[in-house]
Design a protein around this motif. Structure first.
Motif, PDB file in Angstrom:
ATOM      1  N   ILE A   1      42.573 -46.786  97.046  1.00  0.00           N
ATOM      2  CA  ILE A   1      41.247 -47.390  96.880  1.00  0.00           C
ATOM      3  C   ILE A   1      41.232 -48.801  97.455  1.00  0.00           C
ATOM      4  CG2 ILE A   1      39.622 -48.249  95.140  1.00  0.00           C
ATOM      5  CD1 ILE A   1      40.476 -45.729  93.450  1.00  0.00           C
ATOM      6  N   ARG A   2      42.262 -49.591  97.144  1.00  0.00           N
ATOM      7  CA  ARG A   2      42.351 -50.974  97.642  1.00  0.00           C
ATOM      8  C   ARG A   2      42.426 -51.005  99.161  1.00  0.00           C
ATOM      9  NH1 ARG A   2      46.528 -53.392  99.533  1.00  0.00           N
ATOM     10  NH2 ARG A   2      48.046 -52.075  98.451  1.00  0.00           N
ATOM     11  N   GLU A   3      43.302 -50.194  99.735  1.00  0.00           N
ATOM     12  CA  GLU A   3      43.486 -50.201 101.193  1.00  0.00           C
ATOM     13  C   GLU A   3      42.214 -49.781 101.925  1.00  0.00           C
ATOM     14  OE1 GLU A   3      45.808 -51.260 103.204  1.00  0.00           O
ATOM     15  OE2 GLU A   3      47.462 -51.641 101.828  1.00  0.00           O
ATOM     16  N   THR A   4      41.495 -48.793 101.407  1.00  0.00           N
ATOM     17  CA  THR A   4      40.258 -48.347 102.042  1.00  0.00           C
ATOM     18  C   THR A   4      39.212 -49.463 101.997  1.00  0.00           C
ATOM     19  OG1 THR A   4      40.745 -46.060 101.423  1.00  0.00           O
ATOM     20  CG2 THR A   4      38.477 -46.564 102.058  1.00  0.00           C
ATOM     21  N   LEU A   5      39.115 -50.140 100.869  1.00  0.00           N
ATOM     22  CA  LEU A   5      38.171 -51.255 100.749  1.00  0.00           C
ATOM     23  C   LEU A   5      38.563 -52.397 101.691  1.00  0.00           C
ATOM     24  CD1 LEU A   5      35.704 -52.475  99.361  1.00  0.00           C
ATOM     25  CD2 LEU A   5      37.232 -53.319  97.564  1.00  0.00           C
ATOM     26  N   GLU A   6      39.838 -52.759 101.727  1.00  0.00           N
ATOM     27  CA  GLU A   6      40.288 -53.853 102.595  1.00  0.00           C
ATOM     28  C   GLU A   6      40.082 -53.532 104.072  1.00  0.00           C
ATOM     29  OE1 GLU A   6      43.955 -55.582  99.831  1.00  0.00           O
ATOM     30  OE2 GLU A   6      44.425 -54.587 101.716  1.00  0.00           O
ATOM     31  N   GLU A   7      40.425 -52.321 104.470  1.00  0.00           N
ATOM     32  CA  GLU A   7      40.438 -51.987 105.890  1.00  0.00           C
ATOM     33  C   GLU A   7      39.069 -51.666 106.469  1.00  0.00           C
ATOM     34  OE1 GLU A   7      43.441 -48.974 106.368  1.00  0.00           O
ATOM     35  OE2 GLU A   7      45.055 -50.409 105.978  1.00  0.00           O
ATOM     36  N   ILE A   8      38.224 -50.930 105.705  1.00  0.00           N
ATOM     37  CA  ILE A   8      36.933 -50.536 106.278  1.00  0.00           C
ATOM     38  C   ILE A   8      35.736 -50.917 105.402  1.00  0.00           C
ATOM     39  CG2 ILE A   8      37.972 -48.697 107.654  1.00  0.00           C
ATOM     40  CD1 ILE A   8      36.746 -46.666 105.672  1.00  0.00           C
ATOM     41  N   GLY A   9      35.987 -51.590 104.283  1.00  0.00           N
ATOM     42  CA  GLY A   9      34.891 -52.077 103.456  1.00  0.00           C
ATOM     43  C   GLY A   9      34.186 -51.012 102.633  1.00  0.00           C
ATOM     44  N   ILE A  10      34.842 -49.884 102.404  1.00  0.00           N
ATOM     45  CA  ILE A  10      34.246 -48.793 101.630  1.00  0.00           C
ATOM     46  C   ILE A  10      34.985 -48.681 100.293  1.00  0.00           C
ATOM     47  CG2 ILE A  10      33.858 -46.295 101.518  1.00  0.00           C
ATOM     48  CD1 ILE A  10      32.084 -47.771 103.581  1.00  0.00           C
ATOM     49  N   LEU A  11      34.214 -48.745  99.208  1.00  0.00           N
ATOM     50  CA  LEU A  11      34.784 -48.640  97.872  1.00  0.00           C
ATOM     51  C   LEU A  11      34.706 -47.189  97.407  1.00  0.00           C
ATOM     52  CD1 LEU A  11      35.995 -49.929  95.346  1.00  0.00           C
ATOM     53  CD2 LEU A  11      33.656 -50.371  94.558  1.00  0.00           C
TER      54      LEU A  11
ATOM     55  N   GLU B   1      43.545 -56.061 111.382  1.00  0.00           N
ATOM     56  CA  GLU B   1      44.230 -54.779 111.232  1.00  0.00           C
ATOM     57  C   GLU B   1      43.714 -53.713 112.209  1.00  0.00           C
ATOM     58  OE1 GLU B   1      46.500 -53.569 108.748  1.00  0.00           O
ATOM     59  OE2 GLU B   1      46.836 -55.578 107.968  1.00  0.00           O
ATOM     60  N   LEU B   2      42.385 -53.710 112.432  1.00  0.00           N
ATOM     61  CA  LEU B   2      41.751 -52.591 113.128  1.00  0.00           C
ATOM     62  C   LEU B   2      40.878 -53.023 114.292  1.00  0.00           C
ATOM     63  CD1 LEU B   2      40.440 -50.761 109.949  1.00  0.00           C
ATOM     64  CD2 LEU B   2      42.632 -50.437 111.075  1.00  0.00           C
ATOM     65  N   GLU B   3      40.733 -52.109 115.260  1.00  0.00           N
ATOM     66  CA  GLU B   3      39.862 -52.353 116.405  1.00  0.00           C
ATOM     67  C   GLU B   3      38.660 -51.420 116.449  1.00  0.00           C
ATOM     68  OE1 GLU B   3      42.151 -52.193 120.009  1.00  0.00           O
ATOM     69  OE2 GLU B   3      43.342 -53.935 119.443  1.00  0.00           O
ATOM     70  N   GLU B   4      38.793 -50.228 115.873  1.00  0.00           N
ATOM     71  CA  GLU B   4      37.737 -49.236 116.055  1.00  0.00           C
ATOM     72  C   GLU B   4      37.826 -48.165 114.979  1.00  0.00           C
ATOM     73  OE1 GLU B   4      36.548 -46.001 119.559  1.00  0.00           O
ATOM     74  OE2 GLU B   4      38.121 -47.463 119.942  1.00  0.00           O
ATOM     75  N   LEU B   5      36.686 -47.567 114.660  1.00  0.00           N
ATOM     76  CA  LEU B   5      36.604 -46.398 113.771  1.00  0.00           C
ATOM     77  C   LEU B   5      35.932 -45.274 114.540  1.00  0.00           C
ATOM     78  CD1 LEU B   5      35.290 -47.653 110.307  1.00  0.00           C
ATOM     79  CD2 LEU B   5      37.556 -46.788 110.823  1.00  0.00           C
ATOM     80  N   ARG B   6      36.381 -44.050 114.275  1.00  0.00           N
ATOM     81  CA  ARG B   6      35.767 -42.918 114.949  1.00  0.00           C
ATOM     82  C   ARG B   6      36.092 -41.632 114.196  1.00  0.00           C
ATOM     83  NH1 ARG B   6      37.485 -40.961 120.814  1.00  0.00           N
ATOM     84  NH2 ARG B   6      36.522 -38.949 120.646  1.00  0.00           N
TER      85      ARG B   6
END
Length: 162
Positions: A83-93, A132-137
């Motif tokens: 849950i923490r990593e998803t929120l930190e990385e892509i802003g989704i809780l 951490e990230l450049e793109e989501l797809r």
């Protein structure tokens, strides 16, 4: 400073604790012990999987595609870390009730616990962790095998879910 409690092959805590700096040197990880890592596979209604492209400046797996996740901190459960990593990385809780266990696996020095969630996430509403990230797809499950990715040991388990 972040700390990690090493686990055994089954994911059980060993009582051995390493700092983030110590964990970077794999020689500090005793035989039979692993750094606990979590991953979260997000699947939309079209059975596409949300992947993120790691920053090309990352020390480990730069520019590769992968799922949300990271190391499990000393005071966390794998579920809390997902849950923490998803929120930190892509802003989704996400919430605990949404996440379902997918599989567990180990490599040389890491023990992976992977969860999945069925959720339609609008990529345009995500807030990427820029360092951490450049793109989501989204990718179809068949496309994933051909990606330059961090590893998809969980892919066969995911096929059973989809």
């Amino acid at each position: 400073m972040e700390k990690y409690e090493l686990v055994d092959k089954n994911g059980s805590k060993t009582g051995k604790i390493l700092t983030c700096i110590e964990a970077c040197n794999h020689n500090n990880i005793p035989k039979g012990c692993y750094i606990p890592v979590v991953g979260v596979v997000i699947i939309n209604d079209n059975n596409e999987i949300l992947f993120q492209k790691r920053s090309r400046f990352k020390r480990v797996n730069p520019g590769k595609w992968g799922i949300c996740g990271g190391k499990i901190n000393f005071d966390e459960t794998p579920l809390d870390a997902g849950i923490r990593e998803t929120l930190e990385e892509i802003g989704i809780l996400l919430n605990k009730e949404e996440l379902k266990f997918l599989n567990m696996d180990t490599n040389d020095k890491a023990h992976f616990t992977v969860y999945y969630v069925r959720k339609n996430i609008d990529i345009n509403e995500c807030k990427l962790q820029k360092e951490e990230l450049e793109e989501l797809r989204y990718f179809d499950i068949e496309e994933i095998q051909n990606l330059d990715n961090e590893g998809v040991e969980w892919l066969e388990s995911l096929r059973n879910v989809i």
